[in-house]
Design a protein around this motif. Sequence first.
Motif, PDB file in Angstrom:
ATOM      1  N   SER A   1       0.842  -1.195   0.000  1.00 35.17           N
ATOM      2  CA  SER A   1       0.000   0.000   0.000  1.00 35.17           C
ATOM      3  C   SER A   1       0.870   1.236   0.000  1.00 35.17           C
ATOM      4  CB  SER A   1      -0.909   0.018   1.233  1.00 35.17           C
ATOM      5  OG  SER A   1      -1.736  -1.120   1.249  1.00 35.17           O
TER       6      SER A   1
ATOM      7  N   LEU B   1      -3.834   3.373  -2.413  1.00 36.26           N
ATOM      8  CA  LEU B   1      -3.892   2.439  -3.529  1.00 36.26           C
ATOM      9  C   LEU B   1      -3.074   1.200  -3.201  1.00 36.26           C
ATOM     10  CD1 LEU B   1      -4.651   1.777  -6.502  1.00 36.26           C
ATOM     11  CD2 LEU B   1      -2.511   2.907  -7.161  1.00 36.26           C
TER      12      LEU B   1
ATOM     13  N   ALA C   1     -10.850   0.911  -8.212  1.00 33.82           N
ATOM     14  CA  ALA C   1      -9.959   2.063  -8.098  1.00 33.82           C
ATOM     15  C   ALA C   1      -9.055   1.962  -6.876  1.00 33.82           C
ATOM     16  CB  ALA C   1     -10.783   3.348  -8.035  1.00 33.82           C
ATOM     17  N   ARG C   2      -9.344   1.039  -5.973  1.00 36.70           N
ATOM     18  CA  ARG C   2      -8.562   0.908  -4.744  1.00 36.70           C
ATOM     19  C   ARG C   2      -7.357  -0.014  -4.890  1.00 36.70           C
ATOM     20  NH1 ARG C   2     -13.887   0.741  -3.430  1.00 36.70           N
ATOM     21  NH2 ARG C   2     -13.871  -1.545  -3.433  1.00 36.70           N
ATOM     22  N   ASN C   3      -7.307  -0.782  -5.996  1.00 39.09           N
ATOM     23  CA  ASN C   3      -6.160  -1.674  -6.154  1.00 39.09           C
ATOM     24  C   ASN C   3      -5.726  -1.756  -7.613  1.00 39.09           C
ATOM     25  OD1 ASN C   3      -8.167  -3.257  -7.293  1.00 39.09           O
ATOM     26  ND2 ASN C   3      -8.321  -4.620  -5.543  1.00 39.09           N
ATOM     27  N   GLU C   4      -4.501  -2.150  -7.805  1.00 38.90           N
ATOM     28  CA  GLU C   4      -3.901  -2.310  -9.128  1.00 38.90           C
ATOM     29  C   GLU C   4      -3.073  -3.584  -9.131  1.00 38.90           C
ATOM     30  OE1 GLU C   4      -0.465  -0.130 -11.866  1.00 38.90           O
ATOM     31  OE2 GLU C   4      -1.750   1.085 -10.557  1.00 38.90           O
TER      32      GLU C   4
ATOM     33  N   SER D   1      -5.286  -1.788 -14.262  1.00 37.24           N
ATOM     34  CA  SER D   1      -5.878  -0.842 -13.317  1.00 37.24           C
ATOM     35  C   SER D   1      -7.192  -0.320 -13.865  1.00 37.24           C
ATOM     36  CB  SER D   1      -4.915   0.322 -13.050  1.00 37.24           C
ATOM     37  OG  SER D   1      -4.644   1.018 -14.258  1.00 37.24           O
TER      38      SER D   1
ATOM     39  N   SER E   1     -10.412   2.975 -12.834  1.00 37.66           N
ATOM     40  CA  SER E   1     -10.905   4.035 -11.948  1.00 37.66           C
ATOM     41  C   SER E   1     -12.316   3.750 -11.461  1.00 37.66           C
ATOM     42  CB  SER E   1     -10.875   5.387 -12.682  1.00 37.66           C
ATOM     43  OG  SER E   1      -9.553   5.758 -12.995  1.00 37.66           O
TER      44      SER E   1
END
Length: 338
Positions: A19, A24, A43-46, A144, A146
């Motif tokens: 993190s 993110l 949008a919270r993770n990639e 990823s 959004s």
Amino acid sequence: MKNVHFYAILVLLGSIAVSDLSGLVIINETAQFETEKTIQLSARNEFVLTYPPSSASNPYTVRAWSSDATRDLPILLVARQARQVSSWTVPQVIETSHSNKSMLFYNTSKTLCHDDMQSIINYEESSFSVGPLVLTQTFIVAISTSSPTNVSVTIILEEERDFFMKRDIDYTVMVSPSQSRYKYFAFDENCTDTVVIEVDSTDDVCLTISVQDSACPVMDTNKDIKYEGTYQTVNKKGAITIAKRRYPAGFFLVVVAKPDDYECSQESSIIPMIRSASVMENTIVSTVTFNIRESISTHDYILASMGTLTVVAAFGLLFTGIVFVFNRLGTISRLKPE
């Protein structure tokens, strides 16, 4: 060596989530070739997928598809290699021949040009054997979005089989406006000065066939395919004659489907003019077969031309002789007393 160290670090990390200060979450995972991988992200993770190094002489194609991604908040894919980077979205928006008209395609693919393509081209073995030639391809794919809610995407990295084409062999591929295909052809020592690329399709989808110089990157989208090399639109059957002197190091043969039929028939049969929607979902797929054959050589062309001229000259002389004889005999007959 730096790439090897970087890959080793990613392998050690495995599936550890890291993190950053913005909240993110970057999830690093290892992936395998020829294996589908479905990912849930928002949008919270990639996600960062790292593939093992490959020594294959064929390039690889990334295929990605999603059923719940949206145009406004698409899924972004970035494929990084040692010498180049490719990016695209799912769904992919393809512009049509109508102004302010677009199509959405949820099945996408991207063929990644080989990092060592120039070394392969310069290799002296005409059979494309890569015995003593050391090849290495590395792939890192970042995914990823959004979207505030979870969306899913499935991705697979596959080796592009039969990438190096040979003469007098049929090759069949499936293409769409969001899934182009390309292959490589090299002139061998026994090949004539020109070849003919014959294209055959079983459907009415308008296609763009492009012949491009054997250098990365390859222009393989509807937006940029016309800006490199020679191209031709094909509906069902077509042929392109290519001279060896123009592509001494060989060429890429690129095939992509158009979103409508305007460039082939001056009509947009897929999108009627009365439709008012600016963006429409569609699935256009075409099966294309092509074959590269030898054309007539310069020597044979000269011989055929000389033969034709010889026949014409002989006919002219014969005709002139006949006219002369008849005129002569006619004059003699008129001089005879009755």
